[in-house]
Design a protein around this motif. Sequence first.
Motif, short mmCIF file in Angstrom:
data_model
loop_
_atom_site.label_atom_id
_atom_site.label_comp_id
_atom_site.label_asym_id
_atom_site.label_seq_id
_atom_site.Cartn_x
_atom_site.Cartn_y
_atom_site.Cartn_z
N THR A 664 -12.53 9.15 64.20
CA THR A 664 -11.12 9.35 64.62
C THR A 664 -10.48 10.53 63.92
O THR A 664 -9.25 10.65 63.91
CB THR A 664 -10.30 8.08 64.36
OG1 THR A 664 -10.40 7.73 62.97
CG2 THR A 664 -10.80 6.91 65.20
N ALA A 667 -7.75 12.73 65.64
CA ALA A 667 -6.36 12.32 65.83
C ALA A 667 -5.40 12.96 64.84
O ALA A 667 -4.18 12.94 65.05
CB ALA A 667 -6.25 10.79 65.72
N VAL A 680 -5.95 5.94 70.64
CA VAL A 680 -6.59 5.42 69.43
C VAL A 680 -7.02 3.97 69.65
O VAL A 680 -8.13 3.57 69.28
CB VAL A 680 -5.65 5.55 68.22
CG1 VAL A 680 -6.19 4.76 67.03
CG2 VAL A 680 -5.46 7.01 67.84
N THR A 683 -10.07 3.90 71.88
CA THR A 683 -11.24 4.43 71.18
C THR A 683 -11.83 3.39 70.25
O THR A 683 -13.05 3.14 70.25
CB THR A 683 -10.84 5.69 70.39
OG1 THR A 683 -10.41 6.71 71.30
CG2 THR A 683 -12.00 6.21 69.56
#
Length: 754
Positions: A664, A667, A680, A683
């Motif tokens: 991640t 992000a 998010v 994901t």
Amino acid sequence: MAEYLSPGVYIEEIDAGPRPIAGVSTSTAGMVGVTARGPYTGKPKLVTNFLEFQNTFGGFLPEPEASVRDAWANDPSEGGRWWLFPLAVKGFFDNGGRRLYVKRVVGGGARAASGSLGQGLVSQVTTDAARGAARLQLGHLVGFTGAGQQVQVFRGDDQQAVHTATVSGYDMATRRITLDQPLPAEVRASRGDYVQVGQRGDEQTLRFSAVSPGTWGGGVQVRVRPMVGAALPVLPEPQEGGLFVTRLVADAPEDSGTVEVAAVTGLDPDGLPADTWVQIGPDRFGVQVGRPADGKVTLTLPAGTTHTAWDAGLTVRRVRRGNTAAGRTLRIGGAGRLYEGAVVQLDDGTALTAVNVEAVTGDAVTFDRDVPGTFFETDRIHLIEAEVSTRFTDPGGAAVTETFGNLRFSGDTPANLATALESRSQLVRATALPGLSTDPARFPVPATGSWLTLADGDDAYESLSAADFVGTDGGSGRRTGIVALEDIDEIAVCAVPGMWSGTVESSLVTHCELLKDRFAILDPQDGLDIEGVQAFRESFDTKYAALYHPWLVTRDPSANRDVEVPPSGHMAGIYARVDVERGVHKAPANVVVRGIRQTDGFAQDITRRHQDLLNPKGVNALRFFPGLGHRVWGARTLSSDSSWKYVNVRRLFLFLEESIDEGTQWAVFEPNDESLWALVRQTVANFLTTVWRSGALAGTTADEAFFVACDRTTMTEDDLANGRLICVIGVAPVFPAEFVVFRIQQKTRETQLT
């Protein structure tokens, strides 16, 4: 936002949907320990099998001398049996380990083997020569001066001179010399026989040292010898005119002063310099060119010229001069291969001369002194550089040889000898000393023979301390000991096999707790009874480590006997095997321990009554079961927190945390709004769904196995104003079936009424 400023068709790529998260590896291990050799500076070194470990770090270690052994083995608080480290590494690979990062530990007093070279000129014999022979084929003729030079022939085994003679002729292309006196005894290449020119000097030129400390360096040998880096042609001067190739039209008797050749284009005295040279057979002659008549031209040779009889039809070709007057410049084909300070050897067919390059301008090369004699376009100049060869034979029999060619003694280029060895050699490093010269006749050579054997290496095991295993933090790539494992992010399991030192194991646990992406396997002291191992365990309370008891019994091939080894290396391999075969969520227990003695493979026999005491304390037992073999029979951490008492639960969360962290990163610095939160959430949910389907999470549905929240309920306005995106994740791990209970009761038969 894209700009549309002029009419046209615009093609744009856009992101669609959540980004995938790839699960990180959990089977990569890192270990710290003492090895026979290998790199001890820089980052830990990756090895993928035990043969690779042996090639890089050496084989098994012998037991140290009694005073050193007892000082470590008899210390219950800060001791260890560090010399068992290679056996632990073997246990790792025997049990299914695939990737291992090794960090070598050396004592503060350890010293690398070294040696220095003096000055001289030697050339090895490359082909055997019988007694009475007058020709020798050598490895090189660099530094030789040609005919009239005195040389000595030496035996390579006892370094005794067997012949002294004068060179009467040479052939640079085939590297042969002809002696004025035949050999009084045979010469053998396999014995290492060599030719020496002049005497050897004591002034030191190069210092070599083994790449790492230890007595292993005493088995390293180094040889430096000159080599021809390039053979470049001499270009003719422009005023020399064109070429011609013709042939004899009549036989020429021996030592005749004239020859007749066929008239061809370019063979005319009006278009040729007064001093014209031709090549007839292997030799060159200056000739006077007569006028063509009846399709023939007469060439007059200098008075007193001697030659063999020549037959009609023999080729006669013109050879042009590269220098018609004294000077320091020659035009050289491929002059781009040369450089300022380069050493070249000029060969005019009768003598060899070494000169230095001062400047290169196009194809014009200027030397540091006048070019001796006259050079022709059939001549070659030879770029002289160095070749370094190293060899080492491991006590186990494995041989390592290296050869590095086209090296220079000066300059900052990668071709510099010291720089090249620094980056490419696995055995040695070199340092230039004040006596180093570019003169080929003063080339670096040992005091005797052709090979320099390094000496005076020291393992200094008596200077080892617990602090050497703990290490220091000198920054990335300069860390030592346990601290150096921080340089490798992929490490998921770490150990210091054989060390029960409280300082060392406490540092290993602290390392895991600080990084929060790896798990430690600890070793108890060898020979402890049940009470002793319980007392040893009392010092720890961590969810990032596990302890296994007792030690294992395996074969030490170097000593040809059975020895007790720490369990951490074998267990790290079992962790890796279970992770690959089943997954990190599977407890690394109820699996067979490989690579140990088939009978009595454990140093102590742990019974169920013993384990009744050990298991609640978090000490994982290694037990033997008839018909089932030697098995791991415990999967607990050293934590007092019941939420983290199982190894697989702790390592599952490490896997999830590290995977989400790495997956991640995209992000960061994205606009922190609802669209990012949704992306998010999706994901992370997609990743956890995959994990749940693999059996790592409990629950019959994904909703029962985990939840992911990332919205206004997890973040306040203060969080948003301070750039914080907060995602709350909950997962239901699968706990191991540690106690399998079958409750059986008697059932009374009941009468069936019809």
